[in-house]
Design an enzyme around this catalytic site. Structure first.
Site, short mmCIF file in Angstrom:
data_model
loop_
_atom_site.label_atom_id
_atom_site.label_comp_id
_atom_site.label_asym_id
_atom_site.label_seq_id
_atom_site.Cartn_x
_atom_site.Cartn_y
_atom_site.Cartn_z
N ARG A 113 -5.10 -3.48 -10.11
CA ARG A 113 -4.24 -3.46 -8.92
C ARG A 113 -4.14 -4.88 -8.38
O ARG A 113 -5.12 -5.43 -7.88
CB ARG A 113 -4.77 -2.47 -7.88
CG ARG A 113 -4.76 -1.04 -8.42
CD ARG A 113 -4.71 0.00 -7.36
NE ARG A 113 -3.53 -0.03 -6.52
CZ ARG A 113 -3.45 0.63 -5.37
NH1 ARG A 113 -4.48 1.31 -4.91
NH2 ARG A 113 -2.35 0.58 -4.67
N ASP B 148 -4.87 -5.49 2.70
CA ASP B 148 -5.18 -5.66 1.28
C ASP B 148 -5.38 -7.11 0.90
O ASP B 148 -6.15 -7.43 0.00
CB ASP B 148 -4.09 -5.03 0.41
CG ASP B 148 -4.27 -3.54 0.40
OD1 ASP B 148 -3.83 -2.88 1.36
OD2 ASP B 148 -4.93 -3.04 -0.53
N GLN C 202 -1.45 8.79 2.05
CA GLN C 202 -2.86 8.55 2.38
C GLN C 202 -3.17 8.95 3.82
O GLN C 202 -4.29 9.36 4.14
CB GLN C 202 -3.22 7.07 2.19
CG GLN C 202 -3.23 6.58 0.76
CD GLN C 202 -1.90 5.99 0.35
OE1 GLN C 202 -0.85 6.41 0.82
NE2 GLN C 202 -1.92 5.04 -0.56
N LYS D 95 -0.42 -1.62 3.28
CA LYS D 95 0.41 -0.52 2.77
C LYS D 95 1.86 -0.61 3.26
O LYS D 95 2.11 -0.92 4.42
CB LYS D 95 -0.23 0.80 3.23
CG LYS D 95 0.47 2.06 2.81
CD LYS D 95 0.73 2.17 1.34
CE LYS D 95 -0.49 1.97 0.48
NZ LYS D 95 -0.15 1.71 -0.95
O1 MRU Z 1 -2.58 1.80 -2.16
P1 MRU Z 1 -3.85 1.95 -1.38
O2 MRU Z 1 -4.11 3.33 -0.89
O3 MRU Z 1 -5.03 1.36 -2.14
O4 MRU Z 1 -3.64 1.04 -0.11
C1 MRU Z 1 -4.66 0.93 0.84
C2 MRU Z 1 -4.28 0.16 2.04
O5 MRU Z 1 -3.19 -0.35 2.17
C3 MRU Z 1 -5.36 -0.03 3.07
O6 MRU Z 1 -4.82 -0.12 4.35
C4 MRU Z 1 -6.13 -1.32 2.77
O7 MRU Z 1 -6.55 -1.36 1.43
C5 MRU Z 1 -7.29 -1.49 3.65
S1 MRU Z 1 -8.58 -0.35 3.29
C6 MRU Z 1 -9.90 -0.68 4.27
#
Ligand code: MRU
Length: 341
Positions: free
Chosen positions: A88, A236, A195, A247
């Site tokens: 990722r 992220d 999510q 996200k």
């Molecule tokens: O695609 P995802 O579900 O991995 O994305 C997660 C997010 O965008 C979270 O907000 C981010 O990773 C922070 S988690 C503490």
């Protein structure tokens, strides 16, 4: 506390986040390839949790290595590292954790394969343990920003499930609730992977924190009506100037928050900060499979061949962010001074 990920004798076990909240099932990975696939398919997700999973993936990889020479050991290590690194692209914590693991490998390598295996397992456990401690510190600093009686809007899941435990954005909310503040959460459903609807609602409900599910498109209206007193999200990857990838949908929320005078907070560990990137323009954005948008829970919503875009993240410019909450404290603009030592 929720068991996001755990090392269990030569394997790593993760709660299957694709199945929540309907089923609480666990996936056991015995090889690094299984870990890489679990990250790609989002059995485990959320930047810090991805980093921890990748660290344990390297341990599993090292357990399967046979060391004929130092050169072949390096080659095997690079192969495992490369596979995990390609899972990722946006989550900074993935690369941060792998870089820490490489440093541990290099320190142990002169002492042979057994020492390498022990060092890698110790380092992975340290990354997991430190993440839990970091989130408590983020919670302590961030909760001071929230007042009794507030409704806080969050997006995606930046909770225990996205980390070793406790969470970043949800850690701030948990800490405020633990301090006796009555906080209500509006959780964006978070299309397309949901999510918010599936994970954030489940997590907060388990903790007894009042949570209201809204669709992403309702957020602006609730802000305009004065029903939201703060937005708290995770991250992220954060560039040196504070531009923040999170996200998809986070940027729109930040613009709406600014328009409506609602403070917009990002809660993230310093391991999410990418000091090599001056601004958000350099953050790689993952594009995921079109079926995630065409379908919900495996059910087709549109034409099977409908053209689709599916960027998993967007970048919120620093100018929309009121403060970034880290384990070292609350950082206000200009962010570079507080984020990069
Ligand atoms: O695609 P995802 O579900 O991995 O994305 C997660 C997010 O965008 C979270 O907000 C981010 O990773 C922070 S988690 C503490």
């Amino acid at each position: 506390m929720l068991p996001t990920i755990a090392w269990r004798g030569r394997s790593v076990v993760m709660i299957d986040q694709r199945k929540l909240p309907g089923q609480e099932t666990y996936v056991r990975c015995r090889t690094y390839i299984q870990v890489a696939q679990a990250i790609e398919k989002m059995v485990i997700r959320g930047a810090p949790a991805i980093g921890i999973a990748a660290a344990y993936g390297l341990v599993l990889g090292a357990m399967a290595m046979g060391a004929e020479s130092d050169r072949s050991l390096d080659k095997d290590f690079d192969k495992v590292y490369g596979r995990l690194e390609r899972t990722r692209p946006t989550a900074r914590n993935l690369f941060w954790a792998l870089e820490r693991m490489r440093a541990a490998y290099e320190r142990a390598r002169p002492h042979g394969l057994r020492a390498v295996r022990t060092a890698l397992l110790d380092e992975a456990k340290a990354i997991e343990r430190e993440d839990a401690e970091t989130n408590r510190a983020i919670g302590r600093h961030g909760q001071a920003l929230l007042r009794d009686g507030w409704t806080v809007l969050t997006h995606c899941n930046a909770g225990a499930l996205a980390t070793a435990e406790y969470g970043t954005a949800l850690g701030v909310i948990r800490a405020a609730a633990a301090d006796g503040k009555r906080i209500r959460v509006y959780a964006d459903e978070t299309r397309p992977f949901l999510q918010g609807a599936r994970l954030t609602v489940w997590e907060l409900d388990k903790d007894g924190i009042p949570v209201v599910l809204i669709t992403d498109s309702m957020a602006g209206w609730f802000m305009r009506r004065g029903e939201v007193q703060a937005v708290v999200v995770g991250a992220d990857r954060i560039a040196r100037n504070g531009d923040t990838a999170n996200k998809i949908g986070t940027y729109s929320l930040a613009v709406l928050a600014k328009e409506n005078g609602v403070p917009f907070y990002v809660a993230a560990p310093l391991s999410t900060v990418d000091a090599t990137i001056p601004d958000g323009g350099g953050i790689p954005i993952e594009e995921r499979k079109p079926d995630e948008v065409r379908e919900v829970g495996g059910r087709l919503l549109t034409l099977p061949y409908a053209e689709v875009r599916n960027p998993a993240f967007d970048v919120t410019p620093a100018s929309y962010i009121t403060a970034i909450i880290t384990e070292r404290g609350v950082v206000r603009p200009p962010f570079d001074k507080g984020l990069v030592p």
